[in-house]
Write an enzyme that holds these catalytic residues in place. Structure first.
Site, PDB file in Angstrom:
ATOM      1  N   LEU A 131      46.794  41.120 106.277  1.00  0.00           N
ATOM      2  CA  LEU A 131      46.164  42.434 106.237  1.00  0.00           C
ATOM      3  C   LEU A 131      46.501  43.096 104.911  1.00  0.00           C
ATOM      4  O   LEU A 131      47.555  42.826 104.315  1.00  0.00           O
ATOM      5  CB  LEU A 131      46.663  43.320 107.387  1.00  0.00           C
ATOM      6  CG  LEU A 131      46.329  42.882 108.815  1.00  0.00           C
ATOM      7  CD1 LEU A 131      46.984  43.828 109.818  1.00  0.00           C
ATOM      8  CD2 LEU A 131      44.828  42.828 109.043  1.00  0.00           C
ATOM      9  N   ASP A 132      45.623  43.992 104.451  1.00  0.00           N
ATOM     10  CA  ASP A 132      45.897  44.753 103.234  1.00  0.00           C
ATOM     11  C   ASP A 132      47.176  45.566 103.408  1.00  0.00           C
ATOM     12  O   ASP A 132      47.577  45.889 104.532  1.00  0.00           O
ATOM     13  CB  ASP A 132      44.744  45.718 102.927  1.00  0.00           C
ATOM     14  CG  ASP A 132      43.442  44.994 102.626  1.00  0.00           C
ATOM     15  OD1 ASP A 132      43.486  43.797 102.301  1.00  0.00           O
ATOM     16  OD2 ASP A 132      42.379  45.643 102.713  1.00  0.00           O
ATOM     17  N   GLN A 133      47.755  45.950 102.280  1.00  0.00           N
ATOM     18  CA  GLN A 133      49.026  46.676 102.305  1.00  0.00           C
ATOM     19  C   GLN A 133      48.984  47.909 103.197  1.00  0.00           C
ATOM     20  O   GLN A 133      49.919  48.182 103.955  1.00  0.00           O
ATOM     21  CB  GLN A 133      49.413  47.084 100.877  1.00  0.00           C
ATOM     22  CG  GLN A 133      50.768  47.741 100.776  1.00  0.00           C
ATOM     23  CD  GLN A 133      51.116  48.139  99.351  1.00  0.00           C
ATOM     24  OE1 GLN A 133      50.691  49.186  98.861  1.00  0.00           O
ATOM     25  NE2 GLN A 133      51.867  47.294  98.666  1.00  0.00           N
ATOM     26  N   THR A 135      46.711  48.580 105.615  1.00  0.00           N
ATOM     27  CA  THR A 135      46.044  48.366 106.897  1.00  0.00           C
ATOM     28  C   THR A 135      47.110  48.007 107.925  1.00  0.00           C
ATOM     29  O   THR A 135      48.026  47.249 107.638  1.00  0.00           O
ATOM     30  CB  THR A 135      45.005  47.231 106.794  1.00  0.00           C
ATOM     31  OG1 THR A 135      43.990  47.611 105.863  1.00  0.00           O
ATOM     32  CG2 THR A 135      44.363  46.946 108.141  1.00  0.00           C
TER      33      THR A 135
END
Length: 293
Positions: A131-133, A135
Site C-alpha cells: 500500500l502507498d505510504q 494509505t
C-alpha cells in the site's frame, strides 16, 4: 511443519498436491524430493502415493528470518488474522509497506517482524502486495517460501480480492462504473503517475456508497483488476474527482492524507481451503471514515 491431509485432497498423489493443486515452485519441490525431506505419516513415501484424509504430511518449512534484512521495530501494528502460514496486518498511515532504503526501520515489515519476535516466531516474513505510504488497511504476509509462492500466484491470477474505500471530491454521475485507463509515469514529477496511452493497462471498478452534500464528498467502494502504483488515486483524479486530501493528484487538503483505506481482503486459504474474509478497522484519529460503514 505437519499438515493434516484435507478431505479434498483424498485420492490425489503427493506429486499432484505439490505440482498441480499448490503449483509450488519447481526448484523448491525438486530440492525437497531429492533430499527426501517430505514425509507422509512419518516416513519418506514415493511421490506417487495417494493421499488419504487424516494422513499427516511433513514439509521442511524452516525458513528462518534474516535478522540483518528486516530489523524488528515496535510500531504497535494491529494483526487482523494469523496462523502458522500467513498473517494479515492493518497498516497505519505514514509508513511504507517495506523499507524504502537501507537502515529504514519504520516500515510495516519492521513492525510485523517485531510482532513475530515478541511471539517467539523465527520464520521469514514476506509481503504479498503493498500500500502507498499514506494509505491504510489490510496487507497480506506469507511466513514461508511455499505459501509465499502460492499467494504470489493467486494475486497474479486475481484470486485475492481487495476492496478499498475512498472519499472523493464531488458527486459522481453514475452509481457504479469501470475506469479503464492506462497509467504511466509522469515525466515532470519523480513520484507521480498519470493516465497515458503508452502506460500499463489499469482497470478500477467502483460503486458509489454515499454522497455527503454538506462536504460535497462521495464515499466509493473500489476493486482492482490491476495493481498499478497510485491506481485509484490516478483514476479518480482523471475523472475530475480526486481523493479528498490527495494534494499530489489535485485533491484539497481536507485531511492530513489521501482518504483511501484497504477495507477488506478475501481469498481461499491455500492450505486450509477455507474462505477468508478479513476486514480492517479504520485507524485514523481524528477519524476520516465512519466506523459504521
Amino acid at each position: 511443519m505437519l499438515i493434516k491431509v484435507q478431505q479434498n485432497w483424498t485420492g490425489i498423489s503427493l506429486e499432484s498436491l505439490f505440482r498441480e493443486r499448490w503449483k509450488a515452485p519447481k526448484k523448491l519441490v525438486h530440492e525437497w524430493r531429492m533430499n527426501k525431506e517430505v514425509k507422509l505419516n512419518g516416513h519418506a513415501a514415493p511421490w506417487s502415493t495417494s493421499l488419504q484424509q487424516g494422513d499427516l504430511l511433513s514439509i521442511p518449512l524452516m525458513d528462518m528470518a534474516d535478522d540483518e534484512a528486516v530489523q524488528a521495530t515496535n510500531l504497535e501494528i494491529p494483526i487482523l488474522y494469523e496462523d502458522e502460514w500467513l498473517l494479515v496486518a492493518n497498516k497505519p498511515a505514514g509508513i511504507d509497506t517495506h523499507p524504502s532504503q537501507p537502515g529504514d526501520r519504520r516500515s510495516l515489515l519492521n513492525g510485523v517482524a517485531y510482532h513475530l519476535q515478541q511471539t517467539g516466531q523465527t520464520c521469514m516474513i514476506k509481503h504479498i502486495h503493498r500500500l502507498d505510504q499514506d494509505t491504510t488497511g489490510a496487507v497480506l504476509f506469507a511466513k514461508n517460501r511455499l505459501i509465499g509462492s502460492i499467494l504470489d500466484r493467486m494475486l497474479e491470477e486475481r484470486a485475492i480480492k481487495r476492496t478499498y474505500l475512498a472519499l472523493v471530491e464531488g458527486s459522481l454521475h453514475k452509481k457504479q462504473g469501470d475506469i479503464n485507463a492506462k497509467i504511466g509515469r509522469d515525466r515532470h514529477h519523480a513520484t507521480r503517475r498519470r493516465v497515458s496511452p503508452t502506460g500499463q493497462a489499469a482497470i478500477t471498478h467502483y460503486r458509489l456508497l454515499h454522497h455527503d452534500p454538506n462536504r460535497n464528498l462521495s464515499l466509493v467502494s473500489c476493486t482492482l483488476e490491476t495493481g498499478r502504483t497510485h491506481q485509484i488515486r490516478v483514476h479518480f483524479s482523471h475523472l475530475n474527482h480526486p481523493l479528498a486530501g490527495d494534494t499530489l493528484y489535485g485533491g484539497k487538503k481536507i485531511f492530513p492524507r489521501q482518504a483511501l483505506h484497504a477495507r477488506k481482503i478475501e481469498f481461499t486459504h491455500p492450505i486450509l481451503e477455507e474462505k477468508m474474509v478479513i476486514t480492517a478497522p479504520f485507524l485514523d484519529k481524528p477519524e476520516i471514515f465512519d466506523e459504521r460503514l
